[in-house]
Design a protein around this motif. Structure first.
Motif, short mmCIF file in Angstrom:
data_model
loop_
_atom_site.label_atom_id
_atom_site.label_comp_id
_atom_site.label_asym_id
_atom_site.label_seq_id
_atom_site.Cartn_x
_atom_site.Cartn_y
_atom_site.Cartn_z
N LEU A 97 -8.45 22.61 -3.28
CA LEU A 97 -7.74 21.46 -2.73
C LEU A 97 -8.62 20.23 -2.89
CD1 LEU A 97 -6.30 23.11 0.48
CD2 LEU A 97 -4.92 21.99 -1.27
N LEU A 98 -8.05 19.15 -3.38
CA LEU A 98 -8.79 17.91 -3.58
C LEU A 98 -8.45 16.95 -2.44
CD1 LEU A 98 -10.61 16.10 -5.31
CD2 LEU A 98 -8.56 15.39 -6.57
N VAL A 99 -9.45 16.70 -1.58
CA VAL A 99 -9.25 15.86 -0.39
C VAL A 99 -9.91 14.50 -0.62
CG1 VAL A 99 -9.59 15.66 2.09
CG2 VAL A 99 -9.32 17.93 1.05
N THR A 100 -9.10 13.47 -0.53
CA THR A 100 -9.60 12.11 -0.58
C THR A 100 -8.56 11.21 0.07
OG1 THR A 100 -10.58 10.40 -2.00
CG2 THR A 100 -8.65 11.57 -2.87
N SER A 101 -8.86 9.93 0.17
CA SER A 101 -7.92 9.00 0.80
C SER A 101 -6.61 8.98 0.02
CB SER A 101 -8.52 7.60 0.84
OG SER A 101 -9.73 7.60 1.57
N ALA A 102 -5.51 8.83 0.74
CA ALA A 102 -4.19 8.84 0.11
C ALA A 102 -4.08 7.78 -0.97
CB ALA A 102 -3.11 8.65 1.17
N LEU A 153 0.80 -1.22 0.00
CA LEU A 153 0.00 0.00 0.00
C LEU A 153 0.84 1.28 0.00
CD1 LEU A 153 -2.83 1.27 0.19
CD2 LEU A 153 -2.69 1.00 2.69
N ARG A 154 1.99 1.23 0.64
CA ARG A 154 2.78 2.46 0.84
C ARG A 154 3.16 3.16 -0.46
NH1 ARG A 154 6.34 0.24 3.66
NH2 ARG A 154 5.10 0.39 5.57
N PRO A 155 3.59 2.46 -1.50
CA PRO A 155 3.95 3.18 -2.74
C PRO A 155 2.79 3.96 -3.34
CG PRO A 155 4.83 0.95 -2.77
CD PRO A 155 3.90 1.02 -1.60
N ILE A 156 1.56 3.48 -3.15
CA ILE A 156 0.39 4.20 -3.67
C ILE A 156 0.13 5.45 -2.83
CG2 ILE A 156 -2.07 4.03 -4.20
CD1 ILE A 156 -1.71 1.01 -4.43
N GLU A 157 0.18 5.29 -1.52
CA GLU A 157 -0.14 6.40 -0.62
C GLU A 157 0.94 7.49 -0.62
OE1 GLU A 157 -3.08 4.55 2.76
OE2 GLU A 157 -0.98 4.93 3.29
N ASP A 158 2.17 7.12 -0.90
CA ASP A 158 3.27 8.08 -0.79
C ASP A 158 3.42 9.00 -2.00
OD1 ASP A 158 3.86 7.16 1.68
OD2 ASP A 158 5.68 6.08 1.15
N LYS A 159 2.56 8.85 -3.00
CA LYS A 159 2.70 9.67 -4.21
C LYS A 159 2.54 11.16 -3.90
CE LYS A 159 0.98 10.18 -8.95
NZ LYS A 159 2.30 10.07 -9.57
N TYR A 160 1.64 11.50 -2.96
CA TYR A 160 1.41 12.90 -2.60
C TYR A 160 1.56 13.07 -1.09
CZ TYR A 160 -0.65 13.15 -7.27
OH TYR A 160 -0.85 13.09 -8.62
N PRO A 161 2.35 14.03 -0.65
CA PRO A 161 2.50 14.26 0.79
C PRO A 161 1.30 15.03 1.36
CG PRO A 161 3.79 15.86 -0.42
CD PRO A 161 3.21 14.92 -1.45
N THR A 162 1.15 14.98 2.67
CA THR A 162 0.12 15.75 3.35
C THR A 162 0.28 17.23 2.99
OG1 THR A 162 0.05 14.19 5.19
CG2 THR A 162 -0.81 16.40 5.60
N TRP A 163 -0.85 17.88 2.69
CA TRP A 163 -0.79 19.28 2.24
C TRP A 163 -0.37 20.20 3.38
CZ3 TRP A 163 -0.62 21.91 -2.12
CH2 TRP A 163 -0.83 23.28 -2.08
N GLN A 164 0.72 20.89 3.17
CA GLN A 164 1.21 21.89 4.12
C GLN A 164 1.49 23.20 3.42
OE1 GLN A 164 1.15 21.16 7.21
NE2 GLN A 164 1.28 18.92 7.35
N GLN A 222 -4.28 8.20 5.56
CA GLN A 222 -3.14 7.33 5.29
C GLN A 222 -3.22 6.09 6.19
OE1 GLN A 222 -2.94 10.63 5.68
NE2 GLN A 222 -1.46 11.57 4.28
N LEU A 223 -2.95 4.94 5.62
CA LEU A 223 -3.10 3.69 6.36
C LEU A 223 -1.78 2.92 6.52
CD1 LEU A 223 -6.38 2.35 4.67
CD2 LEU A 223 -6.18 3.44 6.91
N ALA A 224 -0.90 2.99 5.55
CA ALA A 224 0.34 2.21 5.59
C ALA A 224 1.26 2.77 6.67
CB ALA A 224 1.03 2.23 4.24
N ASN A 277 -13.52 5.24 5.03
CA ASN A 277 -12.58 6.32 4.68
C ASN A 277 -13.18 7.71 4.80
OD1 ASN A 277 -14.37 6.22 2.52
ND2 ASN A 277 -12.90 5.24 1.14
N SER A 278 -14.48 7.82 5.02
CA SER A 278 -15.14 9.13 4.90
C SER A 278 -14.80 10.10 6.03
CB SER A 278 -16.66 8.95 4.83
OG SER A 278 -17.01 8.29 3.65
#
Length: 259
Positions: free
Chosen positions: A182-187, A63-74, A211-213, A104-105
């Motif tokens: 800003l587009l907010v959805t699951s990582a 899962l991590r490679p999918i979630e890591d594509k975009y960092p948390t918005w800062q 984020q889950l991983a 996830n909601s």
């Protein structure tokens, strides 16, 4: 009909139902055929794969490679809209409002409110149609929970016709045009969602949530004991992989803004 069929077929191709069918096939061969060796191989392989996908190092490693594509918005860029994509929900007025946002909601909503607070004067947009048996739409459920947490109703926009991410992108395009958002959805969902929104002619700023991983330290037993929690992480990998395959097979719409 096509949407329902897609959901049924896609659901059966996720890790748990698919592996259960695989194991059932092996058991059927063992009990009702002369192909005993084949049955043993299929059953054993299905059990082993199910075990591996239920372990934290395997599930989160996938899962991590999918979630890591975009960092948390800062970022410091100010936006006019915070778009929170719909997810799992129900609506029971007897429950605490936030209990109606499942899976996830709720993390998406929480991140959306954080970003709304960081962008004074912006509006929150919730998307998603109603389930067939529910009079409340996904978008309306998100809006009601946001209001229960202090977001004024006058800054909330609901788009309650889209049934999937592709339709959500088209609805947002129609609602706000080229305004920054800003587009907010699951990582795990964000890479696929970004493609749909960019194909619609929009320029979303990615804001992952949920984020889950896990990369932080865990107790040793949490890493080696199979758990439905880790199997759910593997499920997200399967769901998003199938979604990307379908996205690729379908291709972009021939009409700009209608993806």
């Amino acid at each position: 009909m096509l949407f329902t069929l897609k959901k049924y077929i896609g659901g059966m191709m996720l890790p748990l139902p698919l592996l259960l069918l695989f194991i059932a096939l092996g058991l059927g061969l063992l009990w009702f055929s002369r192909f005993q060796k084949t049955g043993r191989i299929i059953t054993s392989a299905g059990w082993l794969i199910l075990l591996l996908l239920s372990l934290q190092p395997v599930a989160d490693g996938l899962l991590r490679p999918i979630e890591d594509k975009y960092p948390t918005w800062q970022g410091n860029q100010k936006v006019a809209y915070i778009v929170v994509l719909g997810g799992g929900y129900t609506w029971d007025p007897q429950w605490a409002p936030s209990s109606n946002l499942i899976n996830n909601s709720l993390p998406r909503l929480n991140e959306g409110i954080r970003l709304w607070l960081a962008n004074p004067g912006s509006k929150m947009i919730f998307t998603g149609a109603a389930a067939k048996t529910n009079p409340v739409s996904t978008a309306e459920a998100g809006a009601r929970v946001a209001q229960s947490l202090g977001v004024p109703p006058e800054v909330i926009i609901t788009l309650d016709s889209p049934k999937d991410t592709e339709e959500e992108a088209a609805a947002v395009k129609q609602a706000i045009g080229d305004a920054p958002f800003l587009l907010v959805t699951s990582a795990s969902h964000l890479p696929r969602a970004m493609i749909f929104f960019e194909q619609a002619g929009l320029h979303p700023l990615p804001a992952p949530a949920n984020q889950l991983a896990i990369t932080a330290p865990l107790n040793p037993w949490e890493r080696i004991i199979p758990s439905p929690v880790w199997l759910m992480h593997s499920d997200r990998v399967g769901y998003e992989t199938l979604g990307r395959v379908w996205q690729w097979l379908k291709g972009p719409s021939d009409e700009p803004g209608e993806q």
